[in-house]
Motif scaffolding. Sequence first.
Motif, PDB file in Angstrom:
ATOM      1  N   TYR A  66     124.490  -6.174 137.308  1.00  0.00           N
ATOM      2  CA  TYR A  66     123.293  -5.862 136.442  1.00  0.00           C
ATOM      3  C   TYR A  66     124.442  -6.170 135.348  1.00  0.00           C
ATOM      4  N   VAL A  67     124.417  -6.469 134.033  1.00  0.00           N
ATOM      5  CA  VAL A  67     125.020  -6.552 132.377  1.00  0.00           C
ATOM      6  C   VAL A  67     124.536  -5.498 131.550  1.00  0.00           C
ATOM      7  N   GLN A  68     125.365  -4.167 131.277  1.00  0.00           N
ATOM      8  CA  GLN A  68     124.707  -3.085 130.266  1.00  0.00           C
ATOM      9  C   GLN A  68     125.159  -4.225 128.969  1.00  0.00           C
ATOM     10  N   LEU A  69     123.884  -4.203 128.269  1.00  0.00           N
ATOM     11  CA  LEU A  69     124.214  -4.137 126.892  1.00  0.00           C
ATOM     12  C   LEU A  69     123.668  -3.282 125.781  1.00  0.00           C
ATOM     13  N   ASP A  70     124.324  -2.720 124.697  1.00  0.00           N
ATOM     14  CA  ASP A  70     124.218  -1.426 123.810  1.00  0.00           C
ATOM     15  C   ASP A  70     122.743  -3.185 122.794  1.00  0.00           C
ATOM     16  N   ILE A  97     117.110  -9.798 120.130  1.00  0.00           N
ATOM     17  CA  ILE A  97     118.190  -8.407 120.138  1.00  0.00           C
ATOM     18  C   ILE A  97     118.611  -8.708 121.096  1.00  0.00           C
ATOM     19  N   ILE A  98     118.231  -8.887 122.469  1.00  0.00           N
ATOM     20  CA  ILE A  98     119.256  -9.180 123.070  1.00  0.00           C
ATOM     21  C   ILE A  98     120.098 -10.171 123.413  1.00  0.00           C
ATOM     22  N   LEU A  99     120.432 -11.361 122.662  1.00  0.00           N
ATOM     23  CA  LEU A  99     121.240 -12.349 122.672  1.00  0.00           C
ATOM     24  C   LEU A  99     122.020 -11.583 121.880  1.00  0.00           C
ATOM     25  N   GLU A 100     121.479 -10.653 120.154  1.00  0.00           N
ATOM     26  CA  GLU A 100     122.194 -10.372 119.369  1.00  0.00           C
ATOM     27  C   GLU A 100     123.392  -9.157 120.559  1.00  0.00           C
ATOM     28  N   ALA A 101     122.529  -8.305 121.645  1.00  0.00           N
ATOM     29  CA  ALA A 101     123.127  -7.807 121.955  1.00  0.00           C
ATOM     30  C   ALA A 101     124.328  -7.786 122.859  1.00  0.00           C
ATOM     31  N   SER A 102     124.556  -8.640 123.083  1.00  0.00           N
ATOM     32  CA  SER A 102     125.516 -10.424 124.697  1.00  0.00           C
ATOM     33  C   SER A 102     126.354 -10.396 123.134  1.00  0.00           C
ATOM     34  N   GLU A 108     131.777 -10.814 119.692  1.00  0.00           N
ATOM     35  CA  GLU A 108     131.729 -12.105 118.380  1.00  0.00           C
ATOM     36  C   GLU A 108     130.731 -12.225 117.821  1.00  0.00           C
ATOM     37  N   GLU A 109     130.209 -13.170 117.265  1.00  0.00           N
ATOM     38  CA  GLU A 109     128.768 -13.238 115.949  1.00  0.00           C
ATOM     39  C   GLU A 109     128.292 -14.722 116.627  1.00  0.00           C
ATOM     40  N   GLY A 110     129.513 -15.245 116.650  1.00  0.00           N
ATOM     41  CA  GLY A 110     128.471 -16.410 118.139  1.00  0.00           C
ATOM     42  C   GLY A 110     128.762 -17.499 117.302  1.00  0.00           C
ATOM     43  N   GLY A 111     128.894 -19.159 118.013  1.00  0.00           N
ATOM     44  CA  GLY A 111     128.909 -19.586 117.660  1.00  0.00           C
ATOM     45  C   GLY A 111     127.363 -20.802 118.422  1.00  0.00           C
ATOM     46  N   ARG A 112     127.124 -21.993 117.500  1.00  0.00           N
ATOM     47  CA  ARG A 112     126.079 -22.526 118.716  1.00  0.00           C
ATOM     48  C   ARG A 112     126.380 -22.153 120.350  1.00  0.00           C
ATOM     49  N   LYS A 113     127.390 -22.357 120.689  1.00  0.00           N
ATOM     50  CA  LYS A 113     127.890 -22.513 122.327  1.00  0.00           C
ATOM     51  C   LYS A 113     127.782 -21.392 122.995  1.00  0.00           C
ATOM     52  N   THR A 114     128.192 -20.713 121.987  1.00  0.00           N
ATOM     53  CA  THR A 114     128.209 -19.057 122.882  1.00  0.00           C
ATOM     54  C   THR A 114     127.135 -18.638 123.141  1.00  0.00           C
ATOM     55  N   LYS A 115     126.347 -18.592 121.824  1.00  0.00           N
ATOM     56  CA  LYS A 115     124.595 -18.623 121.947  1.00  0.00           C
ATOM     57  C   LYS A 115     124.552 -18.960 122.851  1.00  0.00           C
ATOM     58  N   LYS A 116     124.244 -20.305 122.918  1.00  0.00           N
ATOM     59  CA  LYS A 116     123.479 -21.105 123.883  1.00  0.00           C
ATOM     60  C   LYS A 116     124.094 -20.428 125.687  1.00  0.00           C
ATOM     61  N   ALA A 117     125.517 -20.338 125.977  1.00  0.00           N
ATOM     62  CA  ALA A 117     125.807 -19.886 127.170  1.00  0.00           C
ATOM     63  C   ALA A 117     125.243 -18.772 127.539  1.00  0.00           C
ATOM     64  N   LEU A 118     125.037 -17.002 126.244  1.00  0.00           N
ATOM     65  CA  LEU A 118     124.993 -16.192 126.529  1.00  0.00           C
ATOM     66  C   LEU A 118     123.285 -16.152 126.981  1.00  0.00           C
ATOM     67  N   ARG A 119     122.541 -17.189 126.040  1.00  0.00           N
ATOM     68  CA  ARG A 119     120.860 -17.502 126.753  1.00  0.00           C
ATOM     69  C   ARG A 119     120.611 -17.902 128.116  1.00  0.00           C
ATOM     70  N   LYS A 120     121.839 -18.341 128.625  1.00  0.00           N
ATOM     71  CA  LYS A 120     121.813 -19.052 130.309  1.00  0.00           C
ATOM     72  C   LYS A 120     121.939 -18.253 131.377  1.00  0.00           C
ATOM     73  N   MET A 121     122.852 -16.971 130.871  1.00  0.00           N
ATOM     74  CA  MET A 121     123.880 -15.315 131.895  1.00  0.00           C
ATOM     75  C   MET A 121     122.457 -14.488 131.798  1.00  0.00           C
ATOM     76  N   VAL A 122     121.722 -14.364 130.789  1.00  0.00           N
ATOM     77  CA  VAL A 122     120.706 -13.125 131.031  1.00  0.00           C
ATOM     78  C   VAL A 122     119.393 -13.791 132.301  1.00  0.00           C
ATOM     79  N   THR A 143     117.166   3.491 117.642  1.00  0.00           N
ATOM     80  CA  THR A 143     118.685   3.316 118.180  1.00  0.00           C
ATOM     81  C   THR A 143     118.708   2.329 118.289  1.00  0.00           C
ATOM     82  N   THR A 144     120.019   2.597 119.128  1.00  0.00           N
ATOM     83  CA  THR A 144     120.498   1.848 120.442  1.00  0.00           C
ATOM     84  C   THR A 144     120.382   2.249 121.240  1.00  0.00           C
ATOM     85  N   GLN A 145     120.673   1.479 121.952  1.00  0.00           N
ATOM     86  CA  GLN A 145     120.605   2.329 123.923  1.00  0.00           C
ATOM     87  C   GLN A 145     120.987   1.035 124.447  1.00  0.00           C
ATOM     88  N   THR A 146     121.720   2.172 126.160  1.00  0.00           N
ATOM     89  CA  THR A 146     122.077   1.445 127.026  1.00  0.00           C
ATOM     90  C   THR A 146     121.220   0.717 127.790  1.00  0.00           C
TER      91      THR A 146
END
Length: 435
Positions: A66-70, A97-102, A108-122, A143-146
């Motif tokens: 699992y990955v813990q995201l705020d 919202i999950i992508l933003e937490a990732s 990072e704010e993330g470019g297109r490449k980073t966002k594409k990778a993160l969508r597939k990682m979770v 609130t912000t939750q982990t």
Amino acid sequence: MTNKAFKGLSPQEATARVEASLKQRRKKEKRFRLMGLSAVGLALTFLVILFSGILTKGLPGMFQHYVQLDVVLDKARLDPQGDMSDASLFSGDADKIILEASLASIGEEGGRKTKKALRKMVSSGGSQRLIDFVKANPELMGTTQTIKFAVDDDIDSFLRGFIKRETPEKDRRINDFTIEIVDKWQEAGLISYELSDYLFFGSASRDAEMAGIKGALFGSLLTLAICVSIAFPLGVAAAVYLEEIAPKNRWTEIIDININNLAAVPSVVFGIMGLAIFIVTFGMPRSIPLVGGIVLALMTLPTIIISSRAAIRAVPPSIRDAALGIGASKMQTIFHHVIPLAMPGMLTGTIIGMAQALGETAPLLMIGMVAFIVDIPGGFTDPATVLPVQIFMWADFAERMFIQKTSAAIIVLLAFLITMNAAAILLRKKLERRW
């Protein structure tokens, strides 16, 4: 040895021959005992090898990464309609919202490449997990939750070492950029390896990290409930009639032979019969516990009848004679004396028959219980699958994580079988009466 064997021999010679005969007999007994111990040892060796293989592969299948995201629980974005309904929550921005937490987790704010990778990682079930969390904790909105999210099965395989970073990038299922993000998560301590809640509380899924046995387990319980409610009373009634009431003639002999033959019929034949009679002839729906339970009841009925008859025959005739001698009728003798004394053996045979039915796959495949069922069955006429069929389906999937989940599901099935057999032994000891 006979007297003829000693004829003409002196006492010393007779004694020597007897000692030689005893020595040879002891050698044979020792050899036979050694053969028996060798057979038991070989069987135990194969059993240890089998269970070691299952446990080695199955225990890791009960865990996953699992990955813990705020996560910022923005009510306006998660619940746009403001009524916390399923329609509102599923129309919100849970995925974004999950992508933003990732992105925030790697700084990072993330470019297109980073966002594409993160969508597939979770895991693709992350939005469902977030919605379930919000529904269970509406007071935490704003609130912000982990929150822990399952990683994709490819990332999980990499973390388990099945995908090597030394392998050329073109030959891997994940690229170097994705591995860099995983390294950042590990350095930040965001990756955890825990008992899989998806395995026990999830249902059928094409995504390996989200697949679980809950639906199949409920389907198995419903199917077994139908099976035991039909097979036990019919099996006991048939055994009592054949042993205590039916006349001993050619017709009962034919029935005895056919019951013994049915006990040896392959289970797939009962599945074909169920398909032909209940589904084709009577038009009952496929893949429902009602049909599955009836088919398994017909399959286990001969076993229950045979074991129940053996238990009835084990009741001493003196019990019947004593009951009849003090004025009890034939029916009173059967129901007040014979059946209570034979009940431990009957229940033992029934539980063993149910354990056999729990592990059957072939007859249920024939009646369509191999269907892909996502929802948890709520009744005997709802579409469902069973645990052995779920294992069969997972074993056919290509993803490596399904191999481990298959072994984990086998461990759960074996635990149920061992529990049922242990219950049979305990029940027999508790109800057993001495006479």
